[in-house]
Each structure stands twice: as C-alpha cells, then as structure tokens.
Design a protein around this motif. Structure first.
Motif, PDB file in Angstrom:
ATOM      1  N   GLU A   1       5.474   1.215  22.726  1.00  0.00           N
ATOM      2  CA  GLU A   1       5.556   2.672  22.668  1.00  0.00           C
ATOM      3  C   GLU A   1       6.439   3.196  23.801  1.00  0.00           C
ATOM      4  O   GLU A   1       6.324   2.765  24.941  1.00  0.00           O
ATOM      5  CB  GLU A   1       4.172   3.295  22.756  1.00  0.00           C
ATOM      6  N   ASN A   2       7.337   4.126  23.482  1.00  0.00           N
ATOM      7  CA  ASN A   2       8.223   4.796  24.433  1.00  0.00           C
ATOM      8  C   ASN A   2       9.277   3.882  25.053  1.00  0.00           C
ATOM      9  O   ASN A   2       9.929   4.258  26.028  1.00  0.00           O
ATOM     10  CB  ASN A   2       7.445   5.512  25.537  1.00  0.00           C
TER      11      ASN A   2
ATOM     12  N   ASP B   1      -1.447   6.179  27.021  1.00  0.00           N
ATOM     13  CA  ASP B   1      -2.257   5.886  25.839  1.00  0.00           C
ATOM     14  C   ASP B   1      -3.062   4.597  25.976  1.00  0.00           C
ATOM     15  O   ASP B   1      -4.104   4.451  25.321  1.00  0.00           O
ATOM     16  CB  ASP B   1      -1.367   5.824  24.597  1.00  0.00           C
TER      17      ASP B   1
ATOM     18  N   PRO C   1       0.609   0.243  23.708  1.00  0.00           N
ATOM     19  CA  PRO C   1       0.711   1.693  23.878  1.00  0.00           C
ATOM     20  C   PRO C   1       1.367   2.026  25.222  1.00  0.00           C
ATOM     21  O   PRO C   1       1.497   1.168  26.101  1.00  0.00           O
ATOM     22  CB  PRO C   1      -0.748   2.154  23.855  1.00  0.00           C
ATOM     23  N   ASN C   2       1.755   3.294  25.372  1.00  0.00           N
ATOM     24  CA  ASN C   2       2.401   3.671  26.625  1.00  0.00           C
ATOM     25  C   ASN C   2       1.396   3.751  27.776  1.00  0.00           C
ATOM     26  O   ASN C   2       0.198   3.545  27.594  1.00  0.00           O
ATOM     27  CB  ASN C   2       3.204   4.968  26.457  1.00  0.00           C
TER      28      ASN C   2
ATOM     29  N   TRP D   1      -4.350   6.587  16.365  1.00  0.00           N
ATOM     30  CA  TRP D   1      -3.391   5.561  15.923  1.00  0.00           C
ATOM     31  C   TRP D   1      -4.052   4.446  15.122  1.00  0.00           C
ATOM     32  O   TRP D   1      -3.702   4.217  13.968  1.00  0.00           O
ATOM     33  CB  TRP D   1      -2.674   4.968  17.145  1.00  0.00           C
TER      34      TRP D   1
ATOM     35  N   TYR E   1       8.970   9.448  21.114  1.00  0.00           N
ATOM     36  CA  TYR E   1       9.187   8.015  21.297  1.00  0.00           C
ATOM     37  C   TYR E   1      10.593   7.709  21.803  1.00  0.00           C
ATOM     38  O   TYR E   1      10.895   6.559  22.139  1.00  0.00           O
ATOM     39  CB  TYR E   1       8.936   7.260  19.996  1.00  0.00           C
TER      40      TYR E   1
ATOM     41  N   TYR F   1       6.941   4.020  29.696  1.00  0.00           N
ATOM     42  CA  TYR F   1       7.149   2.607  29.359  1.00  0.00           C
ATOM     43  C   TYR F   1       7.359   1.787  30.626  1.00  0.00           C
ATOM     44  O   TYR F   1       8.115   2.183  31.515  1.00  0.00           O
ATOM     45  CB  TYR F   1       8.366   2.416  28.452  1.00  0.00           C
TER      46      TYR F   1
ATOM     47  N   ASN G   1      10.428  -0.420  19.150  1.00  0.00           N
ATOM     48  CA  ASN G   1       9.646   0.730  19.617  1.00  0.00           C
ATOM     49  C   ASN G   1       8.806   1.320  18.478  1.00  0.00           C
ATOM     50  O   ASN G   1       8.794   0.809  17.362  1.00  0.00           O
ATOM     51  CB  ASN G   1      10.558   1.771  20.269  1.00  0.00           C
ATOM     52  N   PHE G   2       8.111   2.405  18.782  1.00  0.00           N
ATOM     53  CA  PHE G   2       7.185   2.952  17.784  1.00  0.00           C
ATOM     54  C   PHE G   2       7.886   3.701  16.657  1.00  0.00           C
ATOM     55  O   PHE G   2       7.297   3.872  15.581  1.00  0.00           O
ATOM     56  CB  PHE G   2       6.161   3.855  18.471  1.00  0.00           C
TER      57      PHE G   2
ATOM     58  N   TYR H   1       5.854  -4.216  19.298  1.00  0.00           N
ATOM     59  CA  TYR H   1       6.073  -2.777  19.211  1.00  0.00           C
ATOM     60  C   TYR H   1       5.627  -2.147  20.523  1.00  0.00           C
ATOM     61  O   TYR H   1       4.437  -2.190  20.868  1.00  0.00           O
ATOM     62  CB  TYR H   1       5.315  -2.186  18.024  1.00  0.00           C
TER      63      TYR H   1
END
Length: 381
Positions: free
Chosen positions: A148-149, A219, A215-216, A236, A41, A169, A194-195, A146
């Motif tokens: 991700e990445n 994902d 999600p990224n 997740w 992450y 991201y 972030n995550f 939130y």
C-alpha cells in the motif's frame, strides 16, 4: 542458532512496554471499496497481471498473507474484528514471530533466515541466496506482493512520502525487495505492486496464487495502534472475504503480525487462518500448535511439494506446517504446542550472521541434505 536465555537480560533497557502507537488518528477509507483504485495510493496501475493457469496444490490453490504490526496477542484478541474473524477461521494460539525489530521478520518469511539482522536499516541480500520466489517459479506458480502507498511497481527507495506530507510506505515491510535475486530481475521486481495494481488484479480475476499484502504505516497499526488497524481490516479484508475473485473455495489466508509490541516477553502474535480452504468443521476452532513465520514457508512447500531452501525452513523446531494442512498431506509436525518449553524468539541484536555487524558471521551455505516439509533441497531436483 538461538542464543542462551541469559541474552534476554540485554533486552531490559530496550523493552517496549506498549505497541508503539504514535498517533490517535481516525481511520479514513481511501476509496469506496478495496477493489477500487485511489489517488491516495499515488502510483498509477500498470494494468492487471497476465492470466496464468492454476497449479493445483494438495490442500489449497492460493495462499495470501496479510501482515499487521507490533501488537501483543492480548491486545489483538480484545478487538471485535479479530473475535469475529476467529469465528470464521482457525485461531493459531501458538504462533510466534522470530525476533525484533520488524524487518528481519519480513526477510525471514521470504528467504527462511534473517541472517542476524537486528535493525530496520536498508539491506541487500546476495543474488545467490534463494527465496520462496525461486521455489514458486520452479513450479510455475504465480506470485506477487501488494504494498500500500508504494509509488511505482518495484520501487527501490527506502520510503515514500505522500503529497499530504506523511510517509506511508517503508521498504522495511516488503519481504522480497531486499533480495538481489528479486530486485536485480526486472520481471520479478515488477511483481512487487501497489494497491492500485491490486484493484486491477482482483477486478480482472488475475490475482496470483501466492501473494503478500502490506498495509501502509498507519493501516498496519505501526504508527497508530491496533484499533486503527482493526478499522482498516473492516474496510479492506472483511468485504474481500466475500469476493470470489479474492477468496475462492481453495484459498488459504493468514492474518498475522510481524512481531509483538512488548520486547520483554516471548514473541507470541495473534494469527488466524481464513478462507475457503479452511474446512467448515474447523471454523471457530483454536489450534495450539507451535508455529513461527517459517511455517508460512513450510506450509506452502508442503502444499505444492516445492522442496526447501536449506535454511531455517529445515529447522524441525521452528517450522511446523499448519496442522490442518499437515493432517491432509500426512506430514508429521514436531508435537510442540504453546504449553511446551518454547525457544525464546524475542531476542535481538546478539544472533550472529552476515547482516549483524556486531556479531558477524559469513553467509551460511544452504543445507542441501535436508528433507523438509516439501521434499528435498529444491536445486537437487
């Protein structure tokens, strides 16, 4: 504000006939569990959010949105994880995205309008344009995103490339960062997290009452496809549904997509309401009511009596409240269902607005006389 049906013909040359998947990678989980931090992450956590008292809602006390990318309804429906999750919640068979491409949908879900935007280019929206954050802050309801990445809290860059060389991201999938009322306020900007922050917040039971999960780029299915995104959901979301710090008896979760993959058809997207707030007698059922991304605003407004933004959250056609919530609060939806003559929501590029250089129009003043699902225009209180 929706152009004539004739505009649909402009989409012919641009139609996406697939979901846009570009790789056939196999999903690899970044950590042992979604509640764990990970070097993948990239950004270290700044610790958990402070504990805040819960502001009770009429039907739910926490609202979570998880958005995936660019998938037709039928493609998601064929995946076993969606079939399983649908048995645990309410499938919204009449849920539609608003336009194409991705970014205007995210922007609209935060501020009640996409102002003609028809690209994923970086934009900034003036600080006097209000968002869901203004409504939540006015009532003391905690919130966060939130991403991700995303490398650091409140990161303002257009994208970020991991040390492995992949750009996981992208800013265009963050609903709030484009608004100057958020990105020019350090305290608000710090709530775009972030995550690794998520792992701290869920572990310390400080998750906010409203939050958005992105999600990224792999994902969420954007760079991969729905099978890959389904594997991510199994890693997740599925275990988090059993975590009382995430899913309480008063939590409502929306799993949805930003848009469908085929721009030549109307913009129906597979969506499920999950969580402890879903009544047991409605789990495994289908709701055919017509919803759009504006319904995420009106449902939250209705639940906490927040007032409204005076934008498309006041559009009686496009902004039905999720029906089980409306039933509990006494709110009357418009009666439109997926079998009715619905507006075309796959049109892009020809909708006027201040973010459309080809069809420019000035920033619209909010409709301060509107009474929406959560009451009157919120500044008038």
């Amino acid at each position: 504000m929706i152009p004539p049906r004739a505009s649909l013909f402009l989409l012919g040359a641009l139609a996406k006939l697939t979901s846009g998947a570009t790789t056939t990678a196999t999903f690899t989980q970044p950590a042992a569990a979604p509640t764990d931090t990970s070097s993948f992450y990239v950004g270290a956590s700044n610790g958990s959010l402070p504990y805040t008292a819960t502001v009770p809602g009429l039907v739910f006390d926490r609202f979570i949105q998880v958005w995936l990318e660019n998938t037709d309804y039928s493609a998601a429906a064929a995946q076993s994880v969606f079939q399983t999750l649908s048995q645990e919640g309410i499938t919204l068979s009449g849920y539609y995205s608003l336009t194409h491409p991705s970014q205007p949908n995210y922007v609209a879900a935060a501020g009640g309008n996409f102002w003609g935007l028809a690209s994923d280019d970086e934009v900034t929206i003036p600080a006097n344009v209000s968002t869901i954050v203004d409504l939540l802050d006015a009532k003391g309801i905690s919130w966060a995103e939130y991403e991700e990445n995303m490398p650091t809290d409140g990161y303002l860059g257009d994208n970020f490339t991991n040390p492995d060389g992949y750009t996981y991201y992208k800013r265009k999938h963050s609903p709030l960062v484009s608004y100057d009322s958020v990105n020019q306020d350090p305290a608000r900007l710090a709530r775009i997290r972030n995550f690794n922050d998520f792992a701290y917040d869920v572990g310390n039971n400080t998750l906010p009452q409203w939050f958005f999960v992105t999600p990224n780029m792999k994902d969420d299915g954007h760079d991969t496809g729905i099978a890959y995104a389904s594997d991510w959901l199994n890693y997740w979301l599925v275990p988090l549904l059993q975590d009382p710090n995430f899913n309480t008896a008063r939590t409502l979760i929306l799993l949805t997509f930003d848009e469908n993959g085929n721009h030549a058809i109307n913009n129906e997207i597979y969506s499920i309401l999950l969580g402890g707030a879903v009544p047991s007698n409605l789990r495994g059922t289908i709701d055919n009511t017509f919803y759009t991304h504006y319904s995420t605003l009106t449902t939250v407004q209705n639940n906490w009596k927040l007032g409204n933004l005076g934008q498309q959250d006041c559009n009686a056609t496009l902004a039905n409240v999720f029906q089980f919530v409306a039933d509990a609060t006494g709110y009357k939806n418009n009666g439109m269902t997926n079998g009715t003559n619905l507006p075309l929501l796959n049109i892009t590029g020809t909708i006027p607005g201040p973010l459309n250089p080809d069809y420019w129009a000035p920033w619209p003043a909010p409709n301060t006389s509107c009474v929406g699902a959560g009451g009157g225009f919120f500044w008038s209180k």
